[in-house]
Write an enzyme that holds these catalytic residues in place. Structure first.
Site, PDB file in Angstrom:
ATOM      1  N   CYS A 100       0.868  -1.142   0.066  1.00 27.05           N
ATOM      2  CA  CYS A 100      -0.028  -0.005  -0.093  1.00 27.05           C
ATOM      3  C   CYS A 100       0.828   1.086   0.032  1.00 27.05           C
ATOM      4  O   CYS A 100       0.279   2.450  -0.085  1.00 27.05           O
ATOM      5  CB  CYS A 100      -0.963  -0.144   1.211  1.00 27.05           C
ATOM      6  SG  CYS A 100      -2.105  -1.222   1.240  1.00 27.05           S
ATOM      7  N   CYS A 420       0.702   2.725   6.219  1.00 34.77           N
ATOM      8  CA  CYS A 420       1.032   1.429   6.442  1.00 34.77           C
ATOM      9  C   CYS A 420       0.984   0.580   5.458  1.00 34.77           C
ATOM     10  O   CYS A 420       0.120   0.700   4.761  1.00 34.77           O
ATOM     11  CB  CYS A 420       0.431   0.772   7.744  1.00 34.77           C
ATOM     12  SG  CYS A 420      -1.401   0.641   7.595  1.00 34.77           S
TER      13      CYS A 420
END
Length: 436
Positions: A100, A420
């Site tokens: 991500c 994150c």
């Protein structure tokens, strides 16, 4: 002395600035982008950036794109999108993947190239098309097919075909799961929320906040990074379509999505599968000013950290924030704008609790005291991934350009971006608003 001395930053390298950033509307998977390919979305974002900035294509020295689930036909999606957007075939382009934070990695790769003097102008971005992900044959079937392709006689081919069994046809589906633990990210978020005592009510309230703030920002025209995209054969898309403020009562009716029946993570307080692409133009400060641009922000300092991918998969912002603040010589109170990726409401709230815990800092981070939790009146005030959507490879650029726009509108000086990623990794970047 080198002529570039006047543009050197505090570290003795060139200052890097954000000139502009755009994204096509982020859409729920299976909607208007469903029949396209990833490079179509990335190309649209690049063309939107070119239109917005009028930057000559031949000025761009390098292009870097991030993506997570790669389309096998365009494994280097950066190159295919660049050629489709009309960039010269002499302009190098490569693709990175870091879950991500893939477009974060694309940006910081560009920052490094500029800071090192290798380039003056880099376009970074990211793309994800969750509407069409690669689905493979089983490994047994793949091996048989490859062997069959090498068979020379009819007898050899028939012998191989005779060995195929029904279970060979079972497909391998991609999953948002950790390879090292075989656990889905939703399970990790549920356990993280439980570990930090984050209730279902708190998660639903935070998700509703995200959607409400995103709707307000959309209605007020604050989401300036969105550029329209004429979808071939369909209408022009102009807005994100996942922003849907609900009610606590409606959200409360949803069942747990991962840990059943007692989990607290649901479809309503999780980010949804999203299609989208982003692009950002970064330059050396000297080059930007010479070309007459008014940069939006400096990209000041950044850090990447990793931790346990099982129990602390989504806690990266807690670990990375104090490191980037120390690197930049700042404290949490100096930050005017926070933009954190919202994978799950429980993940955000767990991080805020961990950041505000002396016990966690002392027992897990080896620090004497907590860094402190960002105040919510400075935190994701135009919505976040829960409401705007989260195309895995594209979110990082959205976070950075949103921080830059908020700094300008709110008169702030420093912004902090955190995201994150799978594998227990995180990127945190501290930016500085440009003094216009």
């Amino acid at each position: 002395q080198p002529k570039t001395k006047k543009t050197l930053g505090k570290s003795g390298v060139k200052n890097v600035v954000v000139v502009e950033g755009v994204r096509i509307p982020f859409l729920q998977s299976g909607t208007s982008y469903a029949d396209l390919m990833p490079h179509d979305l990335a190309r649209a974002a690049l063309q939107g950036l070119l239109t917005r900035t009028s930057v000559p294509r031949d000025v761009v020295d390098y292009i870097v794109y991030g993506t997570v689930i790669q389309e096998v036909k365009t494994s280097n999606v950066a190159r295919e999108a660049a050629l489709g957007a009309g960039f010269s075939d002499k302009t190098p382009a490569h693709t990175v993947t870091m879950a991500c934070i893939s477009s974060n990695q694309a940006m910081t790769t560009g920052v490094g190239m500029i800071a090192a003097g290798q380039c003056d102008v880099v376009v970074a971005g990211g793309v994800e098309l969750m509407s069409d992900v690669p689905i493979r044959h089983s490994r047994k079937m793949r091996k048989t097919m490859l062997t069959l392709n090498r068979a020379k006689t009819l007898g050899q081919k028939l012998s191989l075909i005779s060995k195929i069994r029904p279970d060979y046809f079972a497909p391998e589906l991609p999953a948002v799961a950790e390879f090292s633990t075989s656990e889905t990210m939703g399970h990790s978020a549920d356990r993280l929320a439980a570990a930090f005592g984050v209730s279902r009510l708190e998660q639903d309230e935070y998700a509703l906040r995200s959607h409400t703030l995103a709707k307000k920002a959309q209605d007020e025209g604050l989401l300036q990074d969105v550029v329209p995209f004429k979808v071939p054969g369909k209408d022009t898309v102009t807005k994100d379509n996942g922003i849907r403020p609900s009610s606590m009562e409606q959200m409360g009716k949803l069942k747990p999505a991962f840990v059943k029946p007692y989990g607290t993570v649901t479809a309503a307080n999780s980010s949804f599968l999203t299609d989208g692409a982003s692009a950002i133009l970064i330059m050396s400060e000297e080059k930007a000013l010479a070309m007459g641009y008014k940069p939006k922000a400096y990209l000041r300092d950044f850090v990447y950290v990793s931790q346990d991918p099982k129990d602390q998969l989504l806690l990266g912002p807690t670990y990375a924030t104090p490191k980037v603040l120390e690197k930049a010589g700042l404290s949490l109170s100096d930050i005017d704008v926070f933009e954190f990726h919202e994978a799950f409401a429980g993940q955000i709230l767990a991080n805020l609790k961990a950041m505000d815990s002396d016990w966690f800092a002392q027992n897990y981070m080896g620090r004497k005291s907590k860094v402190g939790a960002p105040p919510l009146d400075k935190f994701n005030t135009w919505g976040g991934s829960l409401s705007l959507g989260h195309p895995f490879g594209a979110t990082g650029c959205r976070l950075v350009i949103t921080a830059a726009h908020r700094l300008k509108k709110e008169g702030g000086q420093f912004g902090l971006v955190a995201a994150c990623a799978a594998g227990g990794q995180v990127m945190v970047l501290c930016s500085r608003g440009f003094p216009w």
